[in-house]
Design a protein around this motif. Structure first.
Motif, PDB file in Angstrom:
ATOM      1  N   ARG A   1       0.812  -1.209   0.000  1.00  0.00           N
ATOM      2  CA  ARG A   1       0.000   0.000   0.000  1.00  0.00           C
ATOM      3  C   ARG A   1       0.849   1.263   0.000  1.00  0.00           C
ATOM      4  NH1 ARG A   1      -5.451  -0.882   3.050  1.00  0.00           N
ATOM      5  NH2 ARG A   1      -5.137   1.331   3.471  1.00  0.00           N
TER       6      ARG A   1
ATOM      7  N   THR B   1       0.715   3.048   3.952  1.00  0.00           N
ATOM      8  CA  THR B   1       1.471   2.523   5.086  1.00  0.00           C
ATOM      9  C   THR B   1       2.753   1.806   4.686  1.00  0.00           C
ATOM     10  OG1 THR B   1       0.290   0.396   5.058  1.00  0.00           O
ATOM     11  CG2 THR B   1      -0.675   2.191   6.368  1.00  0.00           C
TER      12      THR B   1
ATOM     13  N   LEU C   1       2.836  -1.202   3.908  1.00  0.00           N
ATOM     14  CA  LEU C   1       2.647  -2.594   4.290  1.00  0.00           C
ATOM     15  C   LEU C   1       1.865  -3.332   3.198  1.00  0.00           C
ATOM     16  CD1 LEU C   1       1.731  -2.050   8.053  1.00  0.00           C
ATOM     17  CD2 LEU C   1       3.946  -2.716   7.101  1.00  0.00           C
TER      18      LEU C   1
ATOM     19  N   ALA D   1      -0.997  -6.066   1.643  1.00  0.00           N
ATOM     20  CA  ALA D   1      -2.408  -6.348   1.913  1.00  0.00           C
ATOM     21  C   ALA D   1      -3.035  -7.047   0.712  1.00  0.00           C
ATOM     22  CB  ALA D   1      -3.164  -5.046   2.209  1.00  0.00           C
TER      23      ALA D   1
ATOM     24  N   HIS E   1      -0.530  -5.232   6.430  1.00  0.00           N
ATOM     25  CA  HIS E   1      -1.373  -4.139   6.901  1.00  0.00           C
ATOM     26  C   HIS E   1      -2.328  -4.672   7.979  1.00  0.00           C
ATOM     27  CE1 HIS E   1      -3.343  -0.229   6.418  1.00  0.00           C
ATOM     28  NE2 HIS E   1      -4.491  -0.850   6.480  1.00  0.00           N
TER      29      HIS E   1
END
Length: 248
Positions: free
Chosen positions: A89, A92, A94, A96, A180
């Motif tokens: 993403r 962030t 992170l 997902a 995430h």
């Protein structure tokens, strides 16, 4: 990992729904101020539980004043061999599952297909419902009550970065990158559903129910008082614009 206690986000969401209803129907200005305060406190409680800035949750609450029911999100699962497709993403950094909020005019399956394309460039087709996830039972960064069906999609081609994803790539199930919040649970439940053939869902905790009785003299199907009908029309048809004036 110890699963999060769903009681705190549940309390926050019920307080938020009560506050929004009170802002829609309240006539006494003192009561309206109290409902605004309840809305602020519910956002603070949700932020405390999620470990995110309170201002972020308050902004999400103020942008959803007409919403007193859960919001619909969608998630897309694409599997190739022993790997699962993930995006990194842009907000962030992170990883997902591809997914996001469903849009008016599309089915939940269609929303998952659209999100897959927008975030990975792949055109896929939903073939199976793996489960329905209640966001209260997983880490939630915004404090809103989301319901997220997870679909298995078939897609060909190579994923690519997009405006919503720095990277898009397949990762082995047993060597997943940093995820995430909430997606560790989504992936674990989706994997279990693939293995068992049974879709998952979050069971409702035990609670008591109150029967709905007709008020004395009320006739089922009889039109409600015009003030009640007007208040409901305001909430459903854009009354949130009126409600937001007190927060500017």
């Amino acid at each position: 990992m110890t699963p999060p206690d769903p009681l705190i986000p549940l309390i926050a969401q019920e307080l938020r729904a009560l506050a929004v209803s009170g802002l829609a129907y309240g006539q006494n200005p003192y009561d309206v101020d109290r409902y605004r305060r309840i809305l602020t406190l519910s956002a603070a409680l949700a932020a405390l539980d999620a470990g995110v800035p309170r201002a972020r949750v308050e902004a999400a609450y103020l942008s959803s004043l007409a919403q007193t029911t859960p919001l619909l999100a969608v998630e897309a699962l694409v599997v190739r061999g022993e790997g699962v497709l993930l995006i990194r993403r842009t907000d962030t950094g992170l990883w997902a599952l591809p997914g996001g909020m469903a849009e008016v005019g599309e089915t939940p399956a269609g929303g998952a297909e659209r999100e897959l394309f927008e975030e990975t460039g792949l055109r896929g087709r939903a073939t199976r419902l793996l489960g329905v996830l209640d966001a209260r039972f997983a880490p939630n960064r915004h404090g809103l009550h989301l319901i997220a069906p997870v679909f298995l999609l078939e897609a060909e081609g190579d994923p690519r970065p997009t405006l919503e994803a720095h990277e898009a790539a397949f990762h082995p199930w047993d060597a997943l990158p940093p995820l995430h919040p909430g997606h560790e649970r989504s992936l674990a439940l989706a994997r279990a559903a693939l293995a068992s053939g049974t879709p998952f869902f979050d069971a409702e905790p035990a609670r008591t129910w109150d029967a709905q009785e007709n008020p004395a003299g009320a006739v089922p199907g009889q039109p409600r008082h015009w003030k009640v009908r007007l208040a409901r029309l305001l909430v459903r048809g854009g009354g949130w614009l009126f409600l937001r004036t007190g927060h500017r």
